[in-house]
Scaffold this active site. Sequence first.
Site, PDB file in Angstrom:
ATOM      1  N   PRO A 269     -18.564 -14.788   0.265  1.00 24.05           N
ATOM      2  CA  PRO A 269     -17.638 -13.662   0.033  1.00 24.05           C
ATOM      3  C   PRO A 269     -16.420 -13.706   0.750  1.00 24.05           C
ATOM      4  O   PRO A 269     -16.656 -14.186   1.876  1.00 24.05           O
ATOM      5  CB  PRO A 269     -18.682 -12.543   0.390  1.00 24.05           C
ATOM      6  CG  PRO A 269     -19.589 -13.168   1.423  1.00 24.05           C
ATOM      7  CD  PRO A 269     -19.766 -14.556   1.049  1.00 24.05           C
ATOM      8  N   GLY A 270     -15.518 -13.220   0.135  1.00 23.98           N
ATOM      9  CA  GLY A 270     -14.279 -12.894   1.064  1.00 23.98           C
ATOM     10  C   GLY A 270     -13.923 -11.737   0.992  1.00 23.98           C
ATOM     11  O   GLY A 270     -13.909 -11.055   1.950  1.00 23.98           O
ATOM     12  N   ARG A 271     -13.519 -11.377  -0.277  1.00 24.22           N
ATOM     13  CA  ARG A 271     -12.755 -10.053  -0.564  1.00 24.22           C
ATOM     14  C   ARG A 271     -13.744  -8.890  -0.193  1.00 24.22           C
ATOM     15  O   ARG A 271     -13.419  -7.850   0.701  1.00 24.22           O
ATOM     16  CB  ARG A 271     -12.504  -9.989  -1.662  1.00 24.22           C
ATOM     17  CG  ARG A 271     -11.481  -8.627  -2.077  1.00 24.22           C
ATOM     18  CD  ARG A 271     -11.318  -8.428  -3.841  1.00 24.22           C
ATOM     19  NE  ARG A 271     -11.127  -9.619  -4.419  1.00 24.22           N
ATOM     20  CZ  ARG A 271      -9.825 -10.031  -4.694  1.00 24.22           C
ATOM     21  NH1 ARG A 271      -8.721  -9.482  -4.489  1.00 24.22           N
ATOM     22  NH2 ARG A 271      -9.937 -11.231  -5.463  1.00 24.22           N
ATOM     23  N   ARG A 307       0.147 -10.001  -3.765  1.00 23.70           N
ATOM     24  CA  ARG A 307      -0.838  -9.887  -4.838  1.00 23.70           C
ATOM     25  C   ARG A 307      -0.005  -8.930  -6.027  1.00 23.70           C
ATOM     26  O   ARG A 307      -0.488  -9.441  -7.281  1.00 23.70           O
ATOM     27  CB  ARG A 307      -2.012  -9.161  -4.310  1.00 23.70           C
ATOM     28  CG  ARG A 307      -2.858  -9.686  -3.260  1.00 23.70           C
ATOM     29  CD  ARG A 307      -4.180  -9.172  -3.010  1.00 23.70           C
ATOM     30  NE  ARG A 307      -5.171  -9.550  -4.200  1.00 23.70           N
ATOM     31  CZ  ARG A 307      -5.645  -8.624  -4.950  1.00 23.70           C
ATOM     32  NH1 ARG A 307      -5.071  -7.125  -4.586  1.00 23.70           N
ATOM     33  NH2 ARG A 307      -6.311  -8.836  -5.847  1.00 23.70           N
ATOM     34  N   TYR A 311      -0.204 -11.078  -9.246  1.00 25.30           N
ATOM     35  CA  TYR A 311      -1.114 -10.969 -10.447  1.00 25.30           C
ATOM     36  C   TYR A 311      -1.187  -9.331 -11.194  1.00 25.30           C
ATOM     37  O   TYR A 311      -1.906  -8.844 -11.847  1.00 25.30           O
ATOM     38  CB  TYR A 311      -2.595 -10.891  -9.866  1.00 25.30           C
ATOM     39  CG  TYR A 311      -2.828 -11.849  -8.840  1.00 25.30           C
ATOM     40  CD1 TYR A 311      -3.013 -13.373  -9.354  1.00 25.30           C
ATOM     41  CD2 TYR A 311      -2.949 -11.656  -7.498  1.00 25.30           C
ATOM     42  CE1 TYR A 311      -3.332 -14.137  -8.368  1.00 25.30           C
ATOM     43  CE2 TYR A 311      -3.375 -12.700  -6.751  1.00 25.30           C
ATOM     44  CZ  TYR A 311      -3.680 -14.028  -7.130  1.00 25.30           C
ATOM     45  OH  TYR A 311      -3.853 -15.054  -6.171  1.00 25.30           O
ATOM     46  N   CYS A 338      14.720 -10.394  -3.190  1.00 24.14           N
ATOM     47  CA  CYS A 338      15.714 -10.601  -4.438  1.00 24.14           C
ATOM     48  C   CYS A 338      14.964 -11.262  -5.439  1.00 24.14           C
ATOM     49  O   CYS A 338      15.153 -12.335  -5.879  1.00 24.14           O
ATOM     50  CB  CYS A 338      16.860 -11.574  -4.110  1.00 24.14           C
ATOM     51  SG  CYS A 338      17.579 -10.813  -2.755  1.00 24.14           S
ATOM     52  N   TYR A 367      -6.482 -11.717   0.876  1.00 27.71           N
ATOM     53  CA  TYR A 367      -5.332 -12.435   0.603  1.00 27.71           C
ATOM     54  C   TYR A 367      -4.080 -11.721   0.706  1.00 27.71           C
ATOM     55  O   TYR A 367      -3.170 -11.691  -0.374  1.00 27.71           O
ATOM     56  CB  TYR A 367      -5.837 -12.266  -1.062  1.00 27.71           C
ATOM     57  CG  TYR A 367      -6.937 -13.135  -1.327  1.00 27.71           C
ATOM     58  CD1 TYR A 367      -7.210 -14.571  -1.356  1.00 27.71           C
ATOM     59  CD2 TYR A 367      -7.982 -12.471  -1.675  1.00 27.71           C
ATOM     60  CE1 TYR A 367      -8.487 -15.121  -1.397  1.00 27.71           C
ATOM     61  CE2 TYR A 367      -9.406 -12.924  -2.031  1.00 27.71           C
ATOM     62  CZ  TYR A 367      -9.406 -14.467  -1.710  1.00 27.71           C
ATOM     63  OH  TYR A 367     -10.807 -14.848  -1.773  1.00 27.71           O
TER      64      TYR A 367
HETATM   65  N1  LLP Z   1     -15.563 -19.349  -3.187  1.00 28.32           N
HETATM   66  C1  LLP Z   1     -14.899 -20.112  -3.838  1.00 28.32           C
HETATM   67  C2  LLP Z   1     -15.196 -21.551  -4.238  1.00 28.32           C
HETATM   68  C3  LLP Z   1     -13.739 -19.847  -4.220  1.00 28.32           C
HETATM   69  O1  LLP Z   1     -12.756 -20.325  -4.978  1.00 28.32           O
HETATM   70  C4  LLP Z   1     -13.356 -18.215  -3.874  1.00 28.32           C
HETATM   71  C5  LLP Z   1     -12.157 -17.586  -3.941  1.00 28.32           C
HETATM   72  C6  LLP Z   1     -14.389 -17.505  -2.921  1.00 28.32           C
HETATM   73  C7  LLP Z   1     -15.599 -18.064  -2.592  1.00 28.32           C
HETATM   74  C8  LLP Z   1     -14.042 -16.065  -2.482  1.00 28.32           C
HETATM   75  O2  LLP Z   1     -13.818 -15.110  -3.401  1.00 28.32           O
HETATM   76  P1  LLP Z   1     -13.776 -13.610  -3.213  1.00 28.32           P
HETATM   77  O3  LLP Z   1     -15.383 -13.364  -2.582  1.00 28.32           O
HETATM   78  O4  LLP Z   1     -12.852 -13.214  -2.067  1.00 28.32           O
HETATM   79  O5  LLP Z   1     -13.669 -13.032  -4.273  1.00 28.32           O
HETATM   80  N2  LLP Z   1      -5.597 -14.558  -4.094  1.00 28.32           N
HETATM   81  C9  LLP Z   1      -6.693 -14.043  -5.073  1.00 28.32           C
HETATM   82  C10 LLP Z   1      -7.980 -14.273  -5.367  1.00 28.32           C
HETATM   83  C11 LLP Z   1      -8.289 -15.852  -5.224  1.00 28.32           C
HETATM   84  C12 LLP Z   1      -9.691 -16.199  -5.171  1.00 28.32           C
HETATM   85  C13 LLP Z   1      -9.881 -17.820  -5.107  1.00 28.32           C
HETATM   86  N3  LLP Z   1     -11.214 -18.034  -4.814  1.00 28.32           N
HETATM   87  C14 LLP Z   1      -6.228 -12.349  -5.112  1.00 28.32           C
HETATM   88  O6  LLP Z   1      -5.430 -12.085  -4.316  1.00 28.32           O
HETATM   89  O7  LLP Z   1      -7.064 -11.652  -5.881  1.00 28.32           O
END
Ligand code: LLP
Length: 404
Positions: A269-271, A307, A311, A338, A367
Amino acid sequence: MIYKKNSLLMDGFRIDFLGHKFKTPMYCYSSKKIRNNILNFKNIFKKINPLICYAVKANSNLSILKEIKNHDLGADVVSIGELMKALKAGIKPQKIVFSGVGKTSEEIEYAINKNILLINAESKSEILQIEKIAKKRKKIVNIGIRLNPNTDAGTLSQISTGKKENKFGVNQKLFLELVNFSKRSKYLKLKCLSVHIGSQILNHMPYQRMLGVVNKTINLSRHQFEYIDLGGGMGIDYEHKNLSLNFKKYSQNISNFVKKNNCKIIFEPGRSIIGNTAVLITKVIYVKEGYKKDFIILDAAMNDLMRPALYGAKHKILPSRKNKRISKKVYEFVGPVCESTDKFATLLKFQKLKERDFLVICDVGAYGTSLASNYNLRPKPIEVLIKGKNIQIIKKRQKLSELI
Ligand code: LLP
């Protein structure tokens, strides 16, 4: 974030105070929120006792990584840079997994040297490359193979990863071939099947479908995987409308899956760990009257928070001081860069704003800074972390002299 006497506070500190003291634009994180998110995550999945590998790409600030490490999380990295930083933060190699479609030989060598838990491979060529390096080093390397489950996660198309047209992972047929290849190799130890179907997922059904495909694939492979890495992707409530993933259902589905397959679960998990732990504090430079709408020109821009421009992502905007006067005109919140996409939101019925007012852009922990750039030669913003009664500067504002 709460209003007290019409002043917005973050962990007891007034936003106006923070903006004046550290100058804007500035990122402000809450250590308390990071802790709460991690405890919540652990609690939701406590029955399956997973290895939680925080996705470093979401936010790679060293102090943030140290906070996360102090709660015993591992790391999911996608480059040698992220791997080095995770190690520098003190995260144990045995809790690190390496994902990504284009790992170079240098990156693979480094990962092998550091004895990380798993290199999750995403193509036949990559597996051959890992084997070649392992053979040269006379080492047995633990690998995973990433399956592309051809599952639509129903997210923004730009952040979908689990469909067959996406570049990630390998399809089931190739997956099964690669399992057989890896099992025959003297230098590879196939320990993991990994998947990740996308990001900002708020519906548990795509996960359920993904688990179905993974289950089938394991049966067909007749291989006992020690780990199943289910990736990340759990969404957060950007619009503050009480939207959330049904974690109970997801966790129940995984429990059933584990019973059948007798494996250890990894999450990346990231977000969901870092997203709602930070705000971007910004100041109104000018209010510019436009045709039918007013432009609120902020000192934060798309280079600080990409973001919305990239997106069309939505982030809540809050005033640092509440008033009762509502603007009759639509407000368009923009940065000074700009580009016409340098726009954070277009909002109706926002309270009346004036120049030098502070605002916060919410939920920018994931992000936010990791996607920031120096576009238009703008220095990257300062980052601070609120820890109880203290405020630590965890990244200084970039100096113009570094850029010029
Ligand atoms: N594992 C893999 C293999 C991934 O590609 C990603 C995110 C994660 C884990 C973590 O995902 P999360 O839990 O954070 O959703 N920049 C974009 C999001 C790109 C995510 C890329 N991969 C944004 O700002 O929404």
